[in-house]
Design a protein around this motif. Structure first.
Motif, PDB file in Angstrom:
ATOM      1  N   SER A 148       6.722  -8.345  16.151  1.00  0.00           N
ATOM      2  CA  SER A 148       7.612  -8.486  14.994  1.00  0.00           C
ATOM      3  C   SER A 148       6.763  -8.609  13.736  1.00  0.00           C
ATOM      4  O   SER A 148       6.746  -9.632  13.085  1.00  0.00           O
ATOM      5  CB  SER A 148       8.458  -9.750  15.148  1.00  0.00           C
ATOM      6  OG  SER A 148       7.591 -10.847  15.252  1.00  0.00           O
ATOM      7  N   SER A 149       5.983  -7.537  13.501  1.00  0.00           N
ATOM      8  CA  SER A 149       5.032  -7.652  12.404  1.00  0.00           C
ATOM      9  C   SER A 149       5.257  -6.556  11.388  1.00  0.00           C
ATOM     10  O   SER A 149       6.340  -6.035  11.236  1.00  0.00           O
ATOM     11  CB  SER A 149       3.610  -7.554  12.932  1.00  0.00           C
ATOM     12  OG  SER A 149       3.503  -8.142  14.180  1.00  0.00           O
ATOM     13  N   GLY A 150       4.219  -6.175  10.734  1.00  0.00           N
ATOM     14  CA  GLY A 150       4.264  -5.231   9.642  1.00  0.00           C
ATOM     15  C   GLY A 150       3.423  -5.804   8.534  1.00  0.00           C
ATOM     16  O   GLY A 150       2.855  -6.892   8.683  1.00  0.00           O
ATOM     17  N   ILE A 151       3.333  -5.073   7.437  1.00  0.00           N
ATOM     18  CA  ILE A 151       2.502  -5.576   6.342  1.00  0.00           C
ATOM     19  C   ILE A 151       3.239  -5.381   5.029  1.00  0.00           C
ATOM     20  O   ILE A 151       3.938  -4.374   4.845  1.00  0.00           O
ATOM     21  CB  ILE A 151       1.117  -4.893   6.334  1.00  0.00           C
ATOM     22  CG1 ILE A 151       0.200  -5.530   5.295  1.00  0.00           C
ATOM     23  CG2 ILE A 151       1.206  -3.384   6.120  1.00  0.00           C
ATOM     24  CD1 ILE A 151      -1.272  -5.223   5.510  1.00  0.00           C
ATOM     25  N   ARG A 152       3.125  -6.379   4.173  1.00  0.00           N
ATOM     26  CA  ARG A 152       3.754  -6.302   2.843  1.00  0.00           C
ATOM     27  C   ARG A 152       2.689  -6.668   1.810  1.00  0.00           C
ATOM     28  O   ARG A 152       1.991  -7.683   1.952  1.00  0.00           O
ATOM     29  CB  ARG A 152       4.919  -7.291   2.774  1.00  0.00           C
ATOM     30  CG  ARG A 152       5.551  -7.414   1.384  1.00  0.00           C
ATOM     31  CD  ARG A 152       6.650  -8.473   1.394  1.00  0.00           C
ATOM     32  NE  ARG A 152       7.767  -8.048   2.220  1.00  0.00           N
ATOM     33  CZ  ARG A 152       8.769  -7.292   1.801  1.00  0.00           C
ATOM     34  NH1 ARG A 152       8.777  -6.854   0.551  1.00  0.00           N
ATOM     35  NH2 ARG A 152       9.743  -6.964   2.605  1.00  0.00           N
ATOM     36  N   ILE A 153       2.580  -5.811   0.779  1.00  0.00           N
ATOM     37  CA  ILE A 153       1.590  -6.048  -0.279  1.00  0.00           C
ATOM     38  C   ILE A 153       2.339  -6.121  -1.596  1.00  0.00           C
ATOM     39  O   ILE A 153       3.150  -5.235  -1.901  1.00  0.00           O
ATOM     40  CB  ILE A 153       0.552  -4.916  -0.322  1.00  0.00           C
ATOM     41  CG1 ILE A 153      -0.207  -4.871   0.999  1.00  0.00           C
ATOM     42  CG2 ILE A 153      -0.419  -5.077  -1.472  1.00  0.00           C
ATOM     43  CD1 ILE A 153      -0.803  -3.537   1.289  1.00  0.00           C
ATOM     44  N   GLY A 202      -2.138  -3.635  -9.253  1.00  0.00           N
ATOM     45  CA  GLY A 202      -0.817  -4.116  -8.854  1.00  0.00           C
ATOM     46  C   GLY A 202      -0.175  -3.215  -7.818  1.00  0.00           C
ATOM     47  O   GLY A 202       0.900  -2.642  -8.042  1.00  0.00           O
ATOM     48  N   VAL A 203      -0.831  -3.083  -6.710  1.00  0.00           N
ATOM     49  CA  VAL A 203      -0.344  -2.197  -5.640  1.00  0.00           C
ATOM     50  C   VAL A 203       0.816  -2.857  -4.907  1.00  0.00           C
ATOM     51  O   VAL A 203       0.776  -4.059  -4.604  1.00  0.00           O
ATOM     52  CB  VAL A 203      -1.485  -1.883  -4.652  1.00  0.00           C
ATOM     53  CG1 VAL A 203      -0.965  -1.187  -3.404  1.00  0.00           C
ATOM     54  CG2 VAL A 203      -2.539  -1.040  -5.338  1.00  0.00           C
ATOM     55  N   GLU A 204       1.850  -2.054  -4.672  1.00  0.00           N
ATOM     56  CA  GLU A 204       3.004  -2.523  -3.894  1.00  0.00           C
ATOM     57  C   GLU A 204       3.117  -1.640  -2.665  1.00  0.00           C
ATOM     58  O   GLU A 204       3.032  -0.417  -2.773  1.00  0.00           O
ATOM     59  CB  GLU A 204       4.304  -2.381  -4.718  1.00  0.00           C
ATOM     60  CG  GLU A 204       4.298  -3.085  -6.052  1.00  0.00           C
ATOM     61  CD  GLU A 204       4.460  -4.600  -5.927  1.00  0.00           C
ATOM     62  OE1 GLU A 204       4.978  -5.047  -4.874  1.00  0.00           O
ATOM     63  OE2 GLU A 204       4.057  -5.319  -6.848  1.00  0.00           O
ATOM     64  N   MET A 205       3.312  -2.244  -1.527  1.00  0.00           N
ATOM     65  CA  MET A 205       3.396  -1.439  -0.307  1.00  0.00           C
ATOM     66  C   MET A 205       4.081  -2.267   0.781  1.00  0.00           C
ATOM     67  O   MET A 205       3.811  -3.461   0.910  1.00  0.00           O
ATOM     68  CB  MET A 205       1.993  -1.051   0.134  1.00  0.00           C
ATOM     69  CG  MET A 205       1.928  -0.142   1.330  1.00  0.00           C
ATOM     70  SD  MET A 205       0.212   0.166   1.800  1.00  0.00           S
ATOM     71  CE  MET A 205      -0.109   1.636   0.895  1.00  0.00           C
ATOM     72  N   VAL A 206       4.927  -1.615   1.556  1.00  0.00           N
ATOM     73  CA  VAL A 206       5.566  -2.269   2.708  1.00  0.00           C
ATOM     74  C   VAL A 206       5.527  -1.286   3.872  1.00  0.00           C
ATOM     75  O   VAL A 206       5.938  -0.134   3.721  1.00  0.00           O
ATOM     76  CB  VAL A 206       7.032  -2.643   2.407  1.00  0.00           C
ATOM     77  CG1 VAL A 206       7.679  -3.289   3.646  1.00  0.00           C
ATOM     78  CG2 VAL A 206       7.137  -3.574   1.226  1.00  0.00           C
ATOM     79  N   VAL A 207       5.028  -1.743   4.978  1.00  0.00           N
ATOM     80  CA  VAL A 207       5.017  -0.891   6.180  1.00  0.00           C
ATOM     81  C   VAL A 207       5.635  -1.705   7.317  1.00  0.00           C
ATOM     82  O   VAL A 207       5.196  -2.821   7.607  1.00  0.00           O
ATOM     83  CB  VAL A 207       3.598  -0.441   6.566  1.00  0.00           C
ATOM     84  CG1 VAL A 207       3.655   0.573   7.702  1.00  0.00           C
ATOM     85  CG2 VAL A 207       2.870   0.157   5.376  1.00  0.00           C
ATOM     86  N   ALA A 208       6.647  -1.153   7.905  1.00  0.00           N
ATOM     87  CA  ALA A 208       7.359  -1.880   8.960  1.00  0.00           C
ATOM     88  C   ALA A 208       6.664  -1.718  10.301  1.00  0.00           C
ATOM     89  O   ALA A 208       5.912  -0.766  10.499  1.00  0.00           O
ATOM     90  CB  ALA A 208       8.780  -1.320   9.058  1.00  0.00           C
ATOM     91  N   PRO A 209       6.947  -2.617  11.233  1.00  0.00           N
ATOM     92  CA  PRO A 209       6.385  -2.451  12.573  1.00  0.00           C
ATOM     93  C   PRO A 209       6.831  -1.128  13.179  1.00  0.00           C
ATOM     94  O   PRO A 209       7.991  -0.734  13.033  1.00  0.00           O
ATOM     95  CB  PRO A 209       6.961  -3.637  13.354  1.00  0.00           C
ATOM     96  CG  PRO A 209       7.376  -4.621  12.331  1.00  0.00           C
ATOM     97  CD  PRO A 209       7.742  -3.844  11.119  1.00  0.00           C
ATOM     98  N   GLY A 210       5.921  -0.413  13.814  1.00  0.00           N
ATOM     99  CA  GLY A 210       6.254   0.857  14.453  1.00  0.00           C
ATOM    100  C   GLY A 210       6.238   2.035  13.511  1.00  0.00           C
ATOM    101  O   GLY A 210       6.469   3.167  13.927  1.00  0.00           O
ATOM    102  N   GLU A 211       5.947   1.779  12.228  1.00  0.00           N
ATOM    103  CA  GLU A 211       5.981   2.852  11.240  1.00  0.00           C
ATOM    104  C   GLU A 211       4.562   3.337  10.922  1.00  0.00           C
ATOM    105  O   GLU A 211       3.623   2.553  10.893  1.00  0.00           O
ATOM    106  CB  GLU A 211       6.629   2.323   9.951  1.00  0.00           C
ATOM    107  CG  GLU A 211       6.871   3.391   8.921  1.00  0.00           C
ATOM    108  CD  GLU A 211       7.442   2.830   7.608  1.00  0.00           C
ATOM    109  OE1 GLU A 211       8.002   3.615   6.845  1.00  0.00           O
ATOM    110  OE2 GLU A 211       7.316   1.599   7.372  1.00  0.00           O
ATOM    111  N   VAL A 212       4.443   4.661  10.666  1.00  0.00           N
ATOM    112  CA  VAL A 212       3.168   5.228  10.234  1.00  0.00           C
ATOM    113  C   VAL A 212       3.377   5.791   8.837  1.00  0.00           C
ATOM    114  O   VAL A 212       4.244   6.644   8.639  1.00  0.00           O
ATOM    115  CB  VAL A 212       2.705   6.357  11.181  1.00  0.00           C
ATOM    116  CG1 VAL A 212       1.394   6.967  10.682  1.00  0.00           C
ATOM    117  CG2 VAL A 212       2.551   5.850  12.604  1.00  0.00           C
TER     118      VAL A 212
END
Lengths: 400, 239
Positions: free
Chosen positions: B6-11, B30-40
């Motif tokens: 149940s992870s992922g990364i949020r910047i 000011g980088v914004e980024m969201v990557v969900a678990p299972g996503e490429v």
């Protein structure tokens, strides 16, 4: 956990082995240098052991007979035999010279001993073939290291000698083989003048009216005979009776004023502290230089090997490898290299020791000390590579 | 097989400034980024745009100058590291796939992959079991005992993907993973990354300029002059 050092060594074993061989040859030279020093000390001890003496009586104010020239009258031993605690006393001469042999020559310590006195101090010990000297002239006992064989003839000055006995490990403090000849011959050899000098001296003596008086027949012959003979020896070797100490027997002899007496301990001090001291310092200097060279080579090899793995080290750090693990890997490789080098060095030093012209004595204790020193050197030498590895930034694994 | 993560990364507003004073250079603004678990997702941009700096910040190998990073449910950076042991963070929470595989040349394939869990204290047997399980999923089980030098480029890259996945990290950072590969192998690697991301519920960020794989992403972050903007990708590979 995987042994990273072990895997790396196994992966590049050829490079590692050949590097270890090269280092081993250097360590072999280092061990041999230590062996040469030990050999010199052992030769000095063998010289004292083989003399069979407990005391050395020599000329006053000299360190003779091995370190300095010493001259005593050959009658002195009679007085010594009467001293309390003296079991035996024998005259001895020592002369280092080139002994001729079929057109070539051999460097040897020629020792003059009283013929027919087996068991007396100074007599050739360690006889491995033949017999002792029994005649007063022209017999010799030679050490095996001189290369002479039984029955062979050798020439000392103008006289020929037949080898009647062979000894083993009878050497001088500088490793030259000993050749024993009768004392009278040795005295003559040591103080012999050349033929021309003898003729000139006889002519001058014959022309001296004081030695050529009418009515005193035989005076000239007696004077010439006195001029041609020699009654000096280099030392008197003394063996003390059981139950007496060397110092106890030496003390009253020292009161004679005109002689110097050395005990075994003092003679060891002279041989090691004075006679071979310069050589020992020379060898010690070589050992220091070789150790520094070895350390530099190990440091260079380990540093180069580490620099060749910078990217892998960066990856290892990036994936979470501890600095301790990386440092340990480099240290283990340095120690492994040192171990291979030491084993190779010990083998080659043992193999080539008999081929050295001088005695090389490789003591197990020196090998242990050598191994410890090699490990310490490798540990210190790996420091530079470990420092470089620890400074590697894991970011280097990420491009750009 | 693998338990979902149940992870992922949020910047959020990530900044990085090199140097100070007049010589300061702001690489990330000011980088914004969201990557969900299972996503490429793809991260593309020209040279000097800040891709590598962003990757190094995300990989916890350089410290950002400001902003916030959340890995799974854990804030790892918020105007300063919130994690004491960055080495352990990289080992346990982040997988890396490089342009070149950078496998350890003196370890065989299995040990290359088993090394990260061993470093984390997992028993050798269990670490090797995990490696073999990944090899089966990546179809390189038959090369398990080979040395890296005996593998093709594509096989080496698959081994490096296995190494990145073996500690089940919530995020994988892939730095130009297809650069040395031909089109077929490059697409194969992206296919594997997608498959593994879904199977292990890992968020994957692929930094690339490789034109042939850009159409495979469903979402792409463009980075230019230290700022990102998001756009929808074609997702052609998965369609």
């Amino acid at each position: 956990m995987i042994s990273l050092a072990g895997r790396d060594i196994m992966h590049a074993w050829g490079k590692f082995l050949f590097t270890g061989l090269g280092l081993g040859l250097l360590i072999g030279v280092t061990l041999s240098m230590a062996g040469i020093y030990r050999g010199m000390v052992d030769d000095a001890m063998a010289l004292l052991d083989n003399s069979g003496a407990d005391l050395w009586v020599v000329q006053k104010d000299t360190l003779g007979p091995y370190a300095e020239p010493s001259s005593l009258n050959d009658d002195l031993y009679r007085g010594l035999l009467g001293m309390p605690g003296v079991a035996g006393a024998a005259n001895v001469t020592y002369l280092t010279m080139q002994v001729r042999r079929d057109g070539s020559d051999v460097r040897a310590l020629v020792v003059g001993v009283v013929a027919g006195g087996p068991g007396e101090p100074g007599q050739p010990r360690q006889l491995v073939a033949g017999r002792q000297i029994t005649r007063n002239h022209y017999e010799a006992v030679a050490d095996l290291a001189s290369g002479f064989k039984l029955g062979e003839r050798l020439q000392i000055r103008r006289h020929q000698y037949t080898v009647v006995g062979l000894t083993k490990r009878m050497v001088s403090s500088s490793g030259d083989p000993m050749i024993f000849i009768p004392l009278r011959d040795a005295q003559e050899a040591q103080f012999l003048k050349d033929n021309d000098a003898i003729v000139q001296q006889r002519r001058r003596t014959g022309q001296n009216p004081g030695f050529n008086r009418p009515g005193v027949p035989g005076l000239l012959e007696a004077v010439i005979a006195a001029q041609s003979s020699n009654s000096s020896v280099n030392a008197v070797l003394v063996r003390v009776k059981p139950g007496h100490s060397g110092e106890e027997v030496a003390e009253p002899i020292r009161r004679w004023k005109r002689v110097q007496v050395y005990t075994r301990q003092q003679m060891e001090g002279i041989l090691i502290g004075k006679l071979i001291a310069t050589s020992a310092r020379q060898i010690a200097m070589f050992l220091v230089i070789l150790s520094v060279v070895s350390a530099t080579i190990v440091a260079f090899i380990i540093y180069t090997m580490t620099m060749g793995k910078i990217r892998e080290i960066a990856v290892l750090k990036l994936i979470g490898t501890r600095n301790r693990t990386i440092g340990g890997m480099i240290l283990q490789q340095a120690l492994a290299l040192g171990t291979i080098g030491f084993v190779v060095g010990k083998i080659v030093a043992t193999f080539w020791a008999p081929y050295f012209p001088k005695y090389v004595l490789l003591l197990p204790g020196d090998a242990v000390r050598g191994f410890v020193v090699v490990m310490v050197i490798c540990t210190l030498a790996s420091g530079l590579a470990i420092r470089a590895a620890l400074k590697v930034d894991p970011a280097e694994a990420i491009g750009g | 097989m693998a338990e979902p993560m149940s992870s992922g990364i949020r910047i959020e507003g990530l900044r990085k400034v090199y140097g100070q004073g007049d010589t300061a250079v702001e690489a990330l603004k000011g980088v914004e980024m969201v990557v969900a678990p299972g996503e490429v997702v793809g991260l593309v941009g020209p040279s000097g745009s800040g891709k590598s700096t962003l990757l190094k910040c995300l990989g916890a190998v350089i410290e950002p100058s400001g902003g916030r990073m959340i890995l799974g449910d854990e804030v790892i950076y918020d105007e300063g590291w919130r994690i004491g042991d960055l080495r352990a963070l990289r080992r346990d929470k982040i997988g890396f796939v490089f342009q070149a595989p950078y496998l350890i040349p003196f370890l065989n394939v299995t040990d290359n992959v088993a090394l990260p869990p061993m470093l984390a204290g997992v028993a050798n047997r269990e670490a090797r079991r995990r490696a073999l399980e990944l090899f089966a999923a990546l179809d390189i089980g038959h090369r398990a005992q080979a040395m890296p030098s005996q593998l093709s480029g594509g096989e080496q890259q698959r081994v490096s993907i296995a190494r990145a996945l073996v500690n089940r990290p919530p995020v994988i950072l892939a730095d130009e993973p297809t650069a040395p590969l031909d089109s077929e192998r490059a697409l194969s690697v992206i296919r594997i990354l997608n498959q593994m991301a879904q199977q292990y519920q890992t968020a994957v960020i692929v930094v690339t300029h490789d034109e042939k794989i850009i159409p495979t992403f469903k979402r792409i972050y463009h980075i230019r002059d230290g700022r990102t903007h998001e756009e929808a990708g074609e997702g052609r590979l998965l369609a």
